[in-house]
Scaffold this motif. Structure first.
Motif, PDB file in Angstrom:
ATOM      1  N   TRP A 119       0.836  -1.205   0.000  1.00 22.79           N
ATOM      2  CA  TRP A 119       0.000   0.000   0.000  1.00 22.79           C
ATOM      3  C   TRP A 119       0.869   1.254   0.000  1.00 22.79           C
ATOM      4  N   TYR A 120       1.928   1.257   0.783  1.00 22.54           N
ATOM      5  CA  TYR A 120       2.837   2.398   0.836  1.00 22.54           C
ATOM      6  C   TYR A 120       3.480   2.604  -0.533  1.00 22.54           C
ATOM      7  N   GLN A 121       3.944   1.519  -1.138  1.00 26.81           N
ATOM      8  CA  GLN A 121       4.565   1.592  -2.458  1.00 26.81           C
ATOM      9  C   GLN A 121       3.579   2.125  -3.490  1.00 26.81           C
ATOM     10  N   SER A 122       2.324   1.729  -3.393  1.00 25.58           N
ATOM     11  CA  SER A 122       1.302   2.231  -4.305  1.00 25.58           C
ATOM     12  C   SER A 122       1.173   3.745  -4.169  1.00 25.58           C
ATOM     13  N   GLY A 123       1.266   4.244  -2.938  1.00 22.28           N
ATOM     14  CA  GLY A 123       1.230   5.685  -2.719  1.00 22.28           C
ATOM     15  C   GLY A 123       2.440   6.372  -3.308  1.00 22.28           C
ATOM     16  N   ILE A 124       3.618   5.775  -3.134  1.00 23.52           N
ATOM     17  CA  ILE A 124       4.854   6.352  -3.673  1.00 23.52           C
ATOM     18  C   ILE A 124       4.778   6.449  -5.198  1.00 23.52           C
ATOM     19  N   GLU A 125       4.200   5.439  -5.834  1.00 20.65           N
ATOM     20  CA  GLU A 125       4.097   5.436  -7.288  1.00 20.65           C
ATOM     21  C   GLU A 125       3.216   6.578  -7.791  1.00 20.65           C
ATOM     22  N   GLN A 126       2.297   7.048  -6.944  1.00 20.66           N
ATOM     23  CA  GLN A 126       1.404   8.144  -7.322  1.00 20.66           C
ATOM     24  C   GLN A 126       1.902   9.493  -6.798  1.00 20.66           C
ATOM     25  N   TYR A 127       3.063   9.495  -6.150  1.00 21.52           N
ATOM     26  CA  TYR A 127       3.616  10.696  -5.520  1.00 21.52           C
ATOM     27  C   TYR A 127       3.890  11.784  -6.548  1.00 21.52           C
ATOM     28  N   ASP A 128       3.407  12.972  -6.275  1.00 23.62           N
ATOM     29  CA  ASP A 128       3.668  14.139  -7.109  1.00 23.62           C
ATOM     30  C   ASP A 128       4.127  15.259  -6.187  1.00 23.62           C
ATOM     31  N   PRO A 129       5.392  15.696  -6.297  1.00 23.54           N
ATOM     32  CA  PRO A 129       5.910  16.712  -5.376  1.00 23.54           C
ATOM     33  C   PRO A 129       5.078  17.989  -5.331  1.00 23.54           C
ATOM     34  N   LYS A 130       4.505  18.412  -6.467  1.00 23.76           N
ATOM     35  CA  LYS A 130       3.679  19.627  -6.480  1.00 23.76           C
ATOM     36  C   LYS A 130       2.434  19.444  -5.622  1.00 23.76           C
ATOM     37  N   ASN A 163       2.082  17.381  -3.203  1.00 23.58           N
ATOM     38  CA  ASN A 163       2.535  17.265  -1.825  1.00 23.58           C
ATOM     39  C   ASN A 163       2.659  18.658  -1.198  1.00 23.58           C
ATOM     40  N   SER A 164       3.265  19.590  -1.912  1.00 28.96           N
ATOM     41  CA  SER A 164       3.433  20.954  -1.399  1.00 28.96           C
ATOM     42  C   SER A 164       2.086  21.625  -1.188  1.00 28.96           C
ATOM     43  N   TYR A 165       1.179  21.473  -2.147  1.00 30.70           N
ATOM     44  CA  TYR A 165      -0.147  22.083  -2.017  1.00 30.70           C
ATOM     45  C   TYR A 165      -0.892  21.514  -0.819  1.00 30.70           C
ATOM     46  N   LEU A 166      -0.854  20.208  -0.671  1.00 36.19           N
ATOM     47  CA  LEU A 166      -1.563  19.574   0.427  1.00 36.19           C
ATOM     48  C   LEU A 166      -0.984  19.982   1.771  1.00 36.19           C
ATOM     49  N   LEU A 167       0.329  19.999   1.877  1.00 30.82           N
ATOM     50  CA  LEU A 167       0.955  20.409   3.141  1.00 30.82           C
ATOM     51  C   LEU A 167       0.609  21.853   3.482  1.00 30.82           C
ATOM     52  N   ASP A 168       0.554  22.740   2.467  1.00 33.12           N
ATOM     53  CA  ASP A 168       0.163  24.131   2.705  1.00 33.12           C
ATOM     54  C   ASP A 168      -1.272  24.217   3.228  1.00 33.12           C
ATOM     55  N   ILE A 169      -2.159  23.451   2.637  1.00 33.35           N
ATOM     56  CA  ILE A 169      -3.564  23.450   3.073  1.00 33.35           C
ATOM     57  C   ILE A 169      -3.680  22.928   4.494  1.00 33.35           C
ATOM     58  N   LEU A 170      -2.970  21.860   4.799  1.00 33.12           N
ATOM     59  CA  LEU A 170      -3.010  21.302   6.151  1.00 33.12           C
ATOM     60  C   LEU A 170      -2.488  22.312   7.171  1.00 33.12           C
ATOM     61  N   GLU A 171      -1.390  22.975   6.843  1.00 37.04           N
ATOM     62  CA  GLU A 171      -0.826  23.962   7.764  1.00 37.04           C
ATOM     63  C   GLU A 171      -1.760  25.141   7.966  1.00 37.04           C
ATOM     64  N   GLU A 172      -2.427  25.574   6.904  1.00 40.61           N
ATOM     65  CA  GLU A 172      -3.392  26.674   7.019  1.00 40.61           C
ATOM     66  C   GLU A 172      -4.535  26.323   7.976  1.00 40.61           C
ATOM     67  N   ASN A 173      -4.846  25.046   8.045  1.00 35.07           N
ATOM     68  CA  ASN A 173      -5.924  24.587   8.923  1.00 35.07           C
ATOM     69  C   ASN A 173      -5.411  24.115  10.274  1.00 35.07           C
ATOM     70  N   GLY A 174      -4.160  24.404  10.579  1.00 33.08           N
ATOM     71  CA  GLY A 174      -3.608  24.085  11.892  1.00 33.08           C
ATOM     72  C   GLY A 174      -3.232  22.630  12.086  1.00 33.08           C
ATOM     73  N   ILE A 175      -3.061  21.893  11.000  1.00 32.11           N
ATOM     74  CA  ILE A 175      -2.683  20.483  11.088  1.00 32.11           C
ATOM     75  C   ILE A 175      -1.202  20.372  10.756  1.00 32.11           C
ATOM     76  N   GLU A 176      -0.432  19.922  11.730  1.00 33.52           N
ATOM     77  CA  GLU A 176       1.005  19.785  11.522  1.00 33.52           C
ATOM     78  C   GLU A 176       1.329  18.370  11.055  1.00 33.52           C
ATOM     79  N   VAL A 177       2.139  18.293  10.035  1.00 30.67           N
ATOM     80  CA  VAL A 177       2.603  17.009   9.519  1.00 30.67           C
ATOM     81  C   VAL A 177       4.109  16.982   9.675  1.00 30.67           C
TER      82      VAL A 177
END
Length: 129
Positions: A97-108, A110-124
């Motif tokens: 399952w982890y490998q399946s996620g890595i195969e779909q990994y898109d750095p752009k 990832n950055s957008y999602l992390l920004d959205i999470l941080e804006e909502n007070g969710i730390e990753v």
């Protein structure tokens, strides 16, 4: 599975399925309720496909659909995961399952999602590999 569209059969089937997902519940094949028995057997098969045979012991950590989704998401985000407490059988499932996620990994993304999470007070927290 006979008639899943019959509401009585369906209710009994899902009760059996839930019982089959519980590794501590006993086999109920002695009951005459075929819907419950079918559900129990289906639930037990699903449980054992993720966690290994009950005859080999019940693992410390149980894999559920939620856990699989978390490993897929961790792969998508490139986050390291902790596999402590899982058996070798379970780790093989989780790595797929982890490998399946890595195969779909898109750095752009990832950055957008992390920004959205941080804006909502969710730390990753993650570490660079």
């Amino acid at each position: 599975m006979k008639n899943i569209f019959n509401p009585i059969y369906r209710q009994d089937f899902f009760e059996g399925y839930s019982a089959g997902q519980n590794p501590y519940s006993e086999v109920k094949n002695k009951t005459s309720n075929s819907a419950f028995n079918d559900g129990f057997n289906s639930g037990r098969l699903d449980y054992e496909s993720l966690n290994g045979s009950i005859h080999e012991g019940i693992p410390k950590k149980i894999i559920t659909e939620k856990i699989l989704d978390e490993f897929l998401l961790a792969g998508l985000l490139g986050i390291n995961v902790d596999t402590d407490g899982y058996t070798h059988f379970q780790i093989a499932i989780l790595l797929k399952w982890y490998q399946s996620g890595i195969e779909q990994y898109d750095p752009k993304e990832n950055s957008y999602l992390l920004d959205i999470l941080e804006e909502n007070g969710i730390e990753v927290s993650y570490s660079e590999k």
